[in-house]
Write a protein that holds these residues in place. Structure first.
Motif, mmCIF file in Angstrom:
data_model
loop_
_atom_site.group_PDB
_atom_site.id
_atom_site.type_symbol
_atom_site.label_atom_id
_atom_site.label_comp_id
_atom_site.label_asym_id
_atom_site.label_seq_id
_atom_site.Cartn_x
_atom_site.Cartn_y
_atom_site.Cartn_z
ATOM 1 N N ASP A 24 -30.830 29.235 -31.531
ATOM 2 C CA ASP A 24 -31.031 30.413 -32.378
ATOM 3 C C ASP A 24 -32.342 31.130 -32.099
ATOM 4 N N ASP A 25 -33.219 30.513 -31.316
ATOM 5 C CA ASP A 25 -34.453 31.221 -30.971
ATOM 6 C C ASP A 25 -34.298 31.993 -29.663
ATOM 7 N N GLY A 26 -33.102 31.963 -29.093
ATOM 8 C CA GLY A 26 -32.858 32.720 -27.872
ATOM 9 C C GLY A 26 -32.992 31.877 -26.606
ATOM 10 N N ASN A 27 -33.516 30.664 -26.739
ATOM 11 C CA ASN A 27 -33.657 29.801 -25.565
ATOM 12 C C ASN A 27 -32.379 29.021 -25.306
ATOM 13 N N GLU A 28 -32.251 28.588 -24.052
ATOM 14 C CA GLU A 28 -31.082 27.805 -23.699
ATOM 15 C C GLU A 28 -31.491 26.386 -23.380
ATOM 16 N N ILE A 29 -30.640 25.434 -23.781
ATOM 17 C CA ILE A 29 -30.897 24.064 -23.344
ATOM 18 C C ILE A 29 -29.702 23.598 -22.534
ATOM 19 N N GLU A 30 -30.003 22.718 -21.549
ATOM 20 C CA GLU A 30 -28.960 22.267 -20.634
ATOM 21 C C GLU A 30 -28.704 20.785 -20.781
ATOM 22 N N GLY A 31 -27.485 20.418 -20.502
ATOM 23 C CA GLY A 31 -27.165 19.001 -20.555
ATOM 24 C C GLY A 31 -25.786 18.744 -19.987
ATOM 25 N N ILE A 32 -25.281 17.547 -20.295
ATOM 26 C CA ILE A 32 -23.931 17.188 -19.887
ATOM 27 C C ILE A 32 -23.152 16.814 -21.141
ATOM 28 N N ALA A 33 -21.841 16.871 -21.022
ATOM 29 C CA ALA A 33 -21.035 16.627 -22.217
ATOM 30 C C ALA A 33 -19.744 15.916 -21.858
ATOM 31 N N GLU A 34 -19.080 15.394 -22.863
ATOM 32 C CA GLU A 34 -17.776 14.781 -22.679
ATOM 33 C C GLU A 34 -16.794 15.814 -22.135
ATOM 34 N N ASP A 35 -15.902 15.376 -21.257
ATOM 35 C CA ASP A 35 -14.909 16.294 -20.705
ATOM 36 C C ASP A 35 -14.035 16.900 -21.793
ATOM 37 N N GLY A 36 -13.741 16.128 -22.807
ATOM 38 C CA GLY A 36 -12.855 16.577 -23.876
ATOM 39 C C GLY A 36 -13.346 17.826 -24.581
ATOM 40 N N LEU A 37 -14.621 18.049 -24.505
ATOM 41 C CA LEU A 37 -15.211 19.220 -25.168
ATOM 42 C C LEU A 37 -14.664 20.517 -24.589
ATOM 43 N N LYS A 38 -14.168 20.430 -23.366
ATOM 44 C CA LYS A 38 -13.640 21.637 -22.721
ATOM 45 C C LYS A 38 -12.399 22.174 -23.417
ATOM 46 N N LEU A 39 -11.805 21.324 -24.237
ATOM 47 C CA LEU A 39 -10.585 21.748 -24.925
ATOM 48 C C LEU A 39 -10.873 22.412 -26.260
ATOM 49 N N GLU A 40 -12.161 22.580 -26.572
ATOM 50 C CA GLU A 40 -12.519 23.097 -27.890
ATOM 51 C C GLU A 40 -12.951 24.561 -27.858
ATOM 52 N N LEU A 41 -12.471 25.306 -26.888
ATOM 53 C CA LEU A 41 -12.875 26.704 -26.765
ATOM 54 C C LEU A 41 -12.709 27.451 -28.093
ATOM 55 N N ASN A 42 -13.768 28.172 -28.463
ATOM 56 C CA ASN A 42 -13.820 28.964 -29.697
ATOM 57 C C ASN A 42 -13.973 28.151 -30.979
ATOM 58 N N ASN A 43 -13.942 26.832 -30.834
ATOM 59 C CA ASN A 43 -14.087 26.020 -32.048
ATOM 60 C C ASN A 43 -15.536 25.655 -32.310
ATOM 61 N N VAL A 44 -15.790 25.328 -33.552
ATOM 62 C CA VAL A 44 -17.095 24.791 -33.914
ATOM 63 C C VAL A 44 -16.980 23.270 -33.878
ATOM 64 N N VAL A 45 -17.876 22.648 -33.141
ATOM 65 C CA VAL A 45 -17.855 21.192 -33.042
ATOM 66 C C VAL A 45 -19.227 20.644 -33.413
ATOM 67 N N GLN A 46 -19.268 19.332 -33.624
ATOM 68 C CA GLN A 46 -20.567 18.719 -33.836
ATOM 69 C C GLN A 46 -20.898 17.851 -32.646
ATOM 70 N N LEU A 47 -22.048 18.128 -32.031
ATOM 71 C CA LEU A 47 -22.531 17.244 -30.976
ATOM 72 C C LEU A 47 -23.308 16.173 -31.720
ATOM 73 N N GLU A 48 -22.775 14.968 -31.686
ATOM 74 C CA GLU A 48 -23.290 13.921 -32.553
ATOM 75 C C GLU A 48 -24.781 13.704 -32.384
ATOM 76 N N ARG A 49 -25.414 13.569 -33.521
ATOM 77 C CA ARG A 49 -26.857 13.372 -33.654
ATOM 78 C C ARG A 49 -27.647 14.617 -33.266
ATOM 79 N N LYS A 50 -26.976 15.678 -32.856
ATOM 80 C CA LYS A 50 -27.704 16.874 -32.436
ATOM 81 C C LYS A 50 -27.507 18.039 -33.408
ATOM 82 N N PHE A 51 -26.397 18.700 -33.303
ATOM 83 C CA PHE A 51 -26.191 19.905 -34.126
ATOM 84 C C PHE A 51 -24.754 20.368 -34.022
ATOM 85 N N PHE A 52 -24.423 21.346 -34.839
ATOM 86 C CA PHE A 52 -23.125 22.003 -34.738
ATOM 87 C C PHE A 52 -23.269 23.174 -33.782
ATOM 88 N N CYS A 53 -22.224 23.462 -33.039
ATOM 89 C CA CYS A 53 -22.266 24.641 -32.188
ATOM 90 C C CYS A 53 -20.841 25.139 -31.961
#
Length: 487
Positions: free
Chosen positions: A441-470
């Motif tokens: 929300d401050d305009g910066n980007e952070i990079e990382g890796i994620a579970e493959d399954g996340l690719k199926l959540e296009l347009n959805n709001v998900v929770q990245l555990e222990r991190k945040f909702f996005c």
RNA sequence: GCUCCGGUGGUGUAGCCCGGUCAAGCAUGACGGCCUUUCGAGCCGUAGAUCGCGGGUUCAAAUCCCGCCCGGAGCACCA
């Protein structure tokens, strides 16, 4: 679990409202998009109409082709924004298509002596008005006024040479109320209107068009910001002259959001100058930006309803919006692991490989499973998690309990009860291919890796555990782009 | 400057019109605990407001009156 205990947010009763007889309207100028502030009038008007089983009207107030020019795209954007909010309107009007109606009432008003046409220029008029004196043409006979009116319509005056004014009270303590302007001439050869082009040269001002329309459309209740308070005072003179009844008007206080621009001009300026990437720039509080961030319309509605129709100014905290939003999305948002840079590779000891790990997509829905495959005894965790916990026994969520060392971890057991007091860490297999970029929300980007399954959540709001909702905004090949919602 | 409208814990809001039951309710945020294969949600608890300031009326004032201070809006041939 899904007990409906939340007290349905209730608006206070409306003065003078009768079931089945309430008519409200939302009347935006289509010269920008809707934001949290401007959605307030829309939500209140719509909700009250609904509450009293009345009618809700959408009316575009596009009567200034010169200074506050409307733009075709905004008519559509505003409709989109309203639809997104779940607002349905019973009627839709464009004021620019109603000019003959406004003209008609000028003639009527001239005949009853409620208005006059002055050739006094702005400066001269102001001089008179400040001294509570009329401009000489205020009391010209009706025939002369009608003639001047015809001259206006037929193009006999140029911009600024004649103005229709409503007779009020020249001694009114507020000079702004004295004989306010109703219609003026605009050179639409120069300033073409997006809908009617150069068809008309005489254009009504806000108070004229709005007053006539509110009466004609049978509006019973008006909701608008306090900046419109004197407009009510002004319009009442006209209503009185015509023998009409003025609607109940509610003027709520100014709404501000911590640190975010909430004025059309500021938003427009920022976009034109390239400060913001567009109407959905996540630093903005436009509806389009909030939507993009994964704020659901119901949350916005609840926030506005919770504020009610208070007349004092409010600086609302986004935390409030997030909290409301979280309550709505938390029960439905699926859970995933994402590990952000900088990260470290940890070799796992004392485990069997390959290994398939099953995790719940949501702790409340134990029937939906997601899986992670470990082909190699190697995982990736965030560096900060690692640093904080070296030498301790930790729980790699779903994997088991491990003694964490500098660059390896040794499996102890899978006893969840024992893990109760261990730090719970999320992790990913070291051969994870799916990349993720999150726009914060401050305009910066952070990079990382994620579970493959996340690719199926296009347009959805998900929770990245222990991190945040996005909200997952795009998935291209092995790269996911997401926008931060809230913690 | 003039004309309006406001000022209740960090934030939002209830109460103010029709004074007492308000030594001020609710939500959110903060903190602590429980629960939980998350630092989330849920549950429980803690801290946080002499109701902008001063005076007056009254047996009694957040609530009524006066003065002041602070904030906002309007004072366009904008909406």
């Amino acid at each position: 679990m899904e007990e409906k205990k939340k007290q349905e947010l209730k608006l206070p009763p409306l003065e003078g409202a009768e079931s089945g007889k309430v008519v409200t309207r939302f009347a935006p100028n289509p010269n920008s998009v809707l934001h949290l502030g401007s959605s307030r009038a829309a939500i209140l008007s719509y909700e009250y109409a609904k509450m009293y089983k009345g009618k809700f009207i959408l009316r575009f107030e596009d009567t200034d082709p010169r200074l506050k020019r409307s733009d075709l795209k905004f008519y559509r954007y505003i409709e989109e924004d309203l639809e997104w909010l779940g607002i349905k309107w019973d009627e839709e009007h464009y004021q620019s298509e109603r000019l003959p109606i406004y003209y008609d009432y000028v003639e009527k008003a001239i005949k009853i002596g409620a208005v006059y046409i002055t050739e006094c220029n702005r400066e001269k008029f102001k001089e008179h008005i400040m001294m509570q004196k009329p401009c000489p043409d205020r009391d010209l006979p009706v025939e002369v006024q009608l003639k001047r009116w015809e001259k206006m319509l037929s193009g006999g005056y140029k911009e600024g040479e004649a103005v229709v004014r409503v007779k009020t009270d020249l001694s009114h303590p507020n000079p702004a109320v004295r004989d306010w302007p109703a219609l003026r001439i605009i050179d639409t050869e120069k300033y073409s209107h997006p809908i009617v082009g150069n068809k008309y040269k005489v254009w009504p001002l806000y108070n004229w068009a709005s007053a006539i329309d509110d009466h004609l459309m049978g509006i019973t209740h008006i909701f608008r910001g306090q900046e419109h308070f004197v407009n009510m005072v002004r319009q009442r003179y006209l209503y009185e002259a015509f023998g009409w009844k003025y609607p109940h008007a509610v003027h709520y206080g100014r709404l501000m959001i911590e640190g975010k621009p909430l004025s059309k001009s500021e938003i427009e300026k920022g976009i034109k100058m390239g400060v913001y990437s567009g109407y959905d720039d996540i630093r903005l509080a436009t509806l389009k930006a909030l939507k993009r961030r994964g704020i659901v319309p119901e949350a916005i509605k609840q926030l506005i309803l919770a504020m009610g129709i208070n007349t004092n100014d409010a600086v609302i905290s986004l935390e409030n919006l997030y909290a409301i939003n979280r309550k709505i999305i938390d029960p439905i948002a699926n859970r995933y692991f994402a590990v952000f840079k900088p990260y470290v590779v940890i070799v796992l000891k004392n485990i069997e490989i390959p290994k398939v790990i099953q995790l719940y997509k949501h702790p409340n829905r134990k029937n939906e499973i997601r899986t992670l495959r470990l082909e190699k005894a190697e995982i990736i965790v965030e560096k900060s998690d690692h640093e904080k916990n070296v030498g301790k026994e930790v729980r790699f969520m779903g994997l088991g309990n491990f003694i964490l060392e500098k660059d390896y971890a040794t499996f102890t057991d899978n006893d969840l009860a024992r893990a109760k007091d261990f730090p719970h860490l999320h992790w990913l297999p070291s051969d994870t291919r799916t990349k993720i970029n999150v726009l914060k929300d401050d305009g910066n980007e952070i990079e990382g890796i994620a579970e493959d399954g996340l690719k199926l959540e296009l347009n959805n709001v998900v929770q990245l555990e222990r991190k945040f909702f996005c909200r997952i905004e795009s998935v291209i090949d092995n790269t996911i782009k997401a926008v931060y919602t809230s913690k």
